[in-house]
Design a protein around this motif. Structure first.
Motif, PDB file in Angstrom:
ATOM      1  N   ASP A  97       0.821  -1.213   0.000  1.00  0.00           N
ATOM      2  CA  ASP A  97       0.000   0.000   0.000  1.00  0.00           C
ATOM      3  C   ASP A  97       0.855   1.263   0.000  1.00  0.00           C
ATOM      4  N   LYS A  98       0.314   2.299  -0.608  1.00  0.00           N
ATOM      5  CA  LYS A  98       0.884   3.638  -0.487  1.00  0.00           C
ATOM      6  C   LYS A  98       0.101   4.401   0.564  1.00  0.00           C
ATOM      7  N   LEU A  99       0.820   5.030   1.476  1.00  0.00           N
ATOM      8  CA  LEU A  99       0.186   5.808   2.536  1.00  0.00           C
ATOM      9  C   LEU A  99       0.385   7.293   2.284  1.00  0.00           C
ATOM     10  N   VAL A 100      -0.673   8.055   2.455  1.00  0.00           N
ATOM     11  CA  VAL A 100      -0.635   9.509   2.354  1.00  0.00           C
ATOM     12  C   VAL A 100      -1.222  10.041   3.654  1.00  0.00           C
ATOM     13  N   ILE A 101      -0.390  10.694   4.463  1.00  0.00           N
ATOM     14  CA  ILE A 101      -0.799  11.115   5.805  1.00  0.00           C
ATOM     15  C   ILE A 101      -0.547  12.618   5.946  1.00  0.00           C
ATOM     16  N   ARG A 102      -1.622  13.353   6.052  1.00  0.00           N
ATOM     17  CA  ARG A 102      -1.541  14.816   6.130  1.00  0.00           C
ATOM     18  C   ARG A 102      -1.518  15.231   7.594  1.00  0.00           C
ATOM     19  N   VAL A 103      -0.463  15.938   7.987  1.00  0.00           N
ATOM     20  CA  VAL A 103      -0.259  16.336   9.379  1.00  0.00           C
ATOM     21  C   VAL A 103      -0.372  17.849   9.495  1.00  0.00           C
ATOM     22  N   ILE A 106       7.655  20.825  11.424  1.00  0.00           N
ATOM     23  CA  ILE A 106       6.401  21.490  11.090  1.00  0.00           C
ATOM     24  C   ILE A 106       6.118  22.493  12.205  1.00  0.00           C
ATOM     25  N   MET A 107       6.102  23.755  11.862  1.00  0.00           N
ATOM     26  CA  MET A 107       5.869  24.786  12.875  1.00  0.00           C
ATOM     27  C   MET A 107       4.390  24.860  13.237  1.00  0.00           C
ATOM     28  N   PRO A 108       4.050  25.400  14.423  1.00  0.00           N
ATOM     29  CA  PRO A 108       2.645  25.542  14.792  1.00  0.00           C
ATOM     30  C   PRO A 108       1.856  26.268  13.703  1.00  0.00           C
ATOM     31  N   GLY A 109       0.750  25.647  13.307  1.00  0.00           N
ATOM     32  CA  GLY A 109      -0.066  26.189  12.229  1.00  0.00           C
ATOM     33  C   GLY A 109       0.292  25.645  10.858  1.00  0.00           C
ATOM     34  N   GLY A 110       1.411  24.955  10.749  1.00  0.00           N
ATOM     35  CA  GLY A 110       1.858  24.432   9.459  1.00  0.00           C
ATOM     36  C   GLY A 110       1.281  23.062   9.157  1.00  0.00           C
ATOM     37  N   THR A 111       1.401  22.651   7.901  1.00  0.00           N
ATOM     38  CA  THR A 111       0.910  21.352   7.426  1.00  0.00           C
ATOM     39  C   THR A 111       1.956  20.714   6.528  1.00  0.00           C
ATOM     40  N   TYR A 112       2.099  19.402   6.659  1.00  0.00           N
ATOM     41  CA  TYR A 112       3.007  18.652   5.803  1.00  0.00           C
ATOM     42  C   TYR A 112       2.389  17.289   5.526  1.00  0.00           C
ATOM     43  N   THR A 113       2.518  16.803   4.306  1.00  0.00           N
ATOM     44  CA  THR A 113       1.952  15.517   3.927  1.00  0.00           C
ATOM     45  C   THR A 113       3.070  14.501   3.714  1.00  0.00           C
ATOM     46  N   TYR A 114       3.026  13.430   4.503  1.00  0.00           N
ATOM     47  CA  TYR A 114       3.979  12.334   4.374  1.00  0.00           C
ATOM     48  C   TYR A 114       3.438  11.324   3.360  1.00  0.00           C
ATOM     49  N   ARG A 115       4.262  10.930   2.402  1.00  0.00           N
ATOM     50  CA  ARG A 115       3.879   9.965   1.382  1.00  0.00           C
ATOM     51  C   ARG A 115       4.959   8.888   1.289  1.00  0.00           C
ATOM     52  N   PHE A 116       4.557   7.649   1.435  1.00  0.00           N
ATOM     53  CA  PHE A 116       5.510   6.553   1.296  1.00  0.00           C
ATOM     54  C   PHE A 116       4.753   5.274   0.996  1.00  0.00           C
ATOM     55  N   THR A 117       5.471   4.286   0.472  1.00  0.00           N
ATOM     56  CA  THR A 117       4.903   3.000   0.107  1.00  0.00           C
ATOM     57  C   THR A 117       5.504   1.905   0.974  1.00  0.00           C
TER      58      THR A 117
END
Length: 527
Positions: free
Chosen positions: A29-35, A69-80
């Motif tokens: 599976d590929k995972l996409v996790i938005r933080v 990731i600073m407070p208020g920021g968003t980052y999306t981790y993508r990996f398989t």
């Protein structure tokens, strides 16, 4: 706001859950996790045990593969998830926030595939942790300010709950309900910051079937030891008289001079026909807190059943790392309260690792930013001495530095990890990001290449990503450097990591796109 041990405090969580949510996926599976960071602190997340081919940007340790990731920021981790099954986990990799920011990452077989054992009826992650009645970031700052060891935790936990043996805790104790004859898979994860732990179940034996998301040849035991960062899968048969039994964890403390929490966390294995019983659950028997012989017996039984990965025999990079504690001189005063007016430190090959702050190591490497790191990490100790003997205090002081070791793509790497008795010998759980490795040998005392090499297991060594280097001893690991990028190599006892017990490998690109790092994502956080 979370209440434990009669105390309520505000903690950092993921999605309001403590522990955080369990993520379940399948091999392939590929995972996409938005933080999105709504916490008060900078934060990163690390996907522990995932071999992230060509995507070091998803690994997560702050200032290594990304800026936080600073407070208020968003980052999306993508990996398989590639060719992996078993128990992994995820956790914060910044400022000891791992104390409350963690959760299980379960990788099931592909649809149509099966386990190498009969599928269990009940499948439960058990995440072991530590709890402080104070703000964990304040604990870190106090320890780093004074140069001393941090306060020990107030409790150990199983899935965030201390259990019946602590004050104000029995109401939340975790319970697993079973029927006689049920087969139960317990996925044991040690998310504790600083403590290796024994785990056992009263009156039941366990069959160990996996460790660090790799299957092993099954063997039975009454107790396992998991160091911080490690996972162990065990099968348990509900074959005892119907009653209530404690599942419990308590400290394995290998050092003679380090204080630890001498308490026990519990959960309950409860036979459904025994519900309503008023008697206390049966307590398990534990080995002594410093029983290294039991730990050695357990780890020596781990044998791989991996059929896809063969142990490489022709070594290209033969490295020798001494690991352990130390201290550095400083001006006596409130910021210098360690042993003999020093500050605690730790190192590999006498280099105490310093994280950058202007950018991450991976970004500096990818963008050719100079002045962030050097690639002269020593392949062997700068000075040979009796590593496990009475070490002169002249050798206690490491040198701070941000030094990487460069590896060619595809090279076969062997590392001898040698514990030292500087300040105190100790079992160190060493974790390699981005890879699994073969543990081809381990023993006590000083490694002797002439006699110990002949004893290497090159047939069925265990496959791990976190290896407990024996107290006052050594371990030898091998891996193929086929995952390009900057990968952290460190002790998973967070205090030791904060003191500098770490380094990083810079694995060069190979040939073509399939062997090269992917470009950084557009939303990669900036420092």
């Amino acid at each position: 706001m979370v209440t434990r041990l009669c105390t309520t405090q505000n903690i950092t969580t993921v999605n309001g859950q403590f522990p955080g949510p369990t993520i379940t996926a399948c091999n392939g599976d590929k995972l996409v996790i938005r933080v999105t960071n709504r916490a008060a602190y900078n934060v990163t997340l690390h996907w522990h045990g995932v071999r992230q081919m060509r995507t070091p940007w998803a690994d997560g340790p702050e200032y290594v593969t990304q800026c936080p990731i600073m407070p208020g920021g968003t980052y999306t981790y993508r990996f398989t998830i590639e060719k992996q099954e078993g128990t992994m986990w995820w956790h914060a990799h910044s400022k000891w926030l791992r104390a409350t920011v963690y959760g299980a990452l379960i990788i099931l077989p592909k649809p149509g595939s099966s386990y190498p054992f009969r599928k269990p009826k009940i499948d439960v992650p058990l995440v072991l942790g530590e709890w402080w009645n104070t703000n964990i970031v304040d604990e870190l700052m106090q320890a780093m300010l004074t140069g001393t060891a941090p306060n020990i935790s107030d409790a150990y936990t199983i899935n965030g709950q201390p259990g019946d043996l602590y004050d104000c805790s029995s109401q939340g104790t975790m319970k697993i309900a079973v029927r006689s004859g049920d087969k139960v898979l317990l996925r044991v994860i040690n998310a504790a910051l600083n403590q290796e732990l024994f785990f056992t179940v009263a009156n039941h034996t366990m069959t160990v079937v996996g460790a660090d998301a790799a299957y092993n040849k099954p063997f039975t035991t009454s107790v396992i030891m998991v160091g911080p960062g490690q996972t162990t899968n065990v099968l348990l048969m509900a074959d005892q008289p119907p009653a209530r039994y404690y599942m419990a964890a308590r400290a394995y403390s290998s050092s003679q001079n380090v204080p630890f929490g001498n308490t026990t966390t519990t959960a309950i294995l409860e036979y459904k026909t025994a519900r309503g019983q008023t008697s206390s659950p049966v307590l398990p028997q534990f080995p002594p807190f410093n029983d290294t012989a039991t730990v050695t017996q357990f780890t020596s039984q781990l044998k791989s059943i991996q059929s896809l990965d063969k142990v490489p025999t022709n070594v290209d990079e033969n490295l020798f790392f001494i690991i352990g504690l130390g201290s550095v001189n400083c001006t006596p005063g409130p910021t210098c309260q360690g042993p003999n007016n020093t500050r605690f430190a730790a190192s590999m090959n006498n280099v105490s690792f310093v994280l950058p702050s202007e950018t991450s190591l991976q970004q500096a490497s990818y963008q050719n930013i100079s002045g962030i790191f050097t690639t002269d990490f020593p392949p062997s100790p700068p000075l040979e001495f009796n590593y496990t003997g009475n070490v002169s205090q002249e050798l206690w002081q490491p040198t701070p530095g941000t030094k990487l070791y460069k590896l060619k793509f595809g090279s076969v790497v062997q590392i001898v990890l040698q514990d030292t008795t500087i300040l105190s010998a100790e079992n160190h759980p060493i974790h390699l990001h981005g890879y699994h490795f073969f543990v081809v040998g381990q023993g006590f005392g000083n490694f002797n290449p002439e006699t110990d090499t002949a004893k290497f297991n090159l047939i069925d060594p265990p496959v791990r990503d976190t290896m407990g280097v024996p107290v006052g001893g050594w371990a030898v690991i091998r891996f193929v450097a086929n995952n390009p990028g900057v990968w952290l190599f460190h002790c998973h006892i967070d205090t030791h990591f904060s003191w500098g017990l770490a380094m990083s490998f810079l694995v060069e690109n190979g040939k073509g796109n399939s062997q090269s790092i992917e470009p950084p994502p557009a939303d990669l956080p900036q420092c």
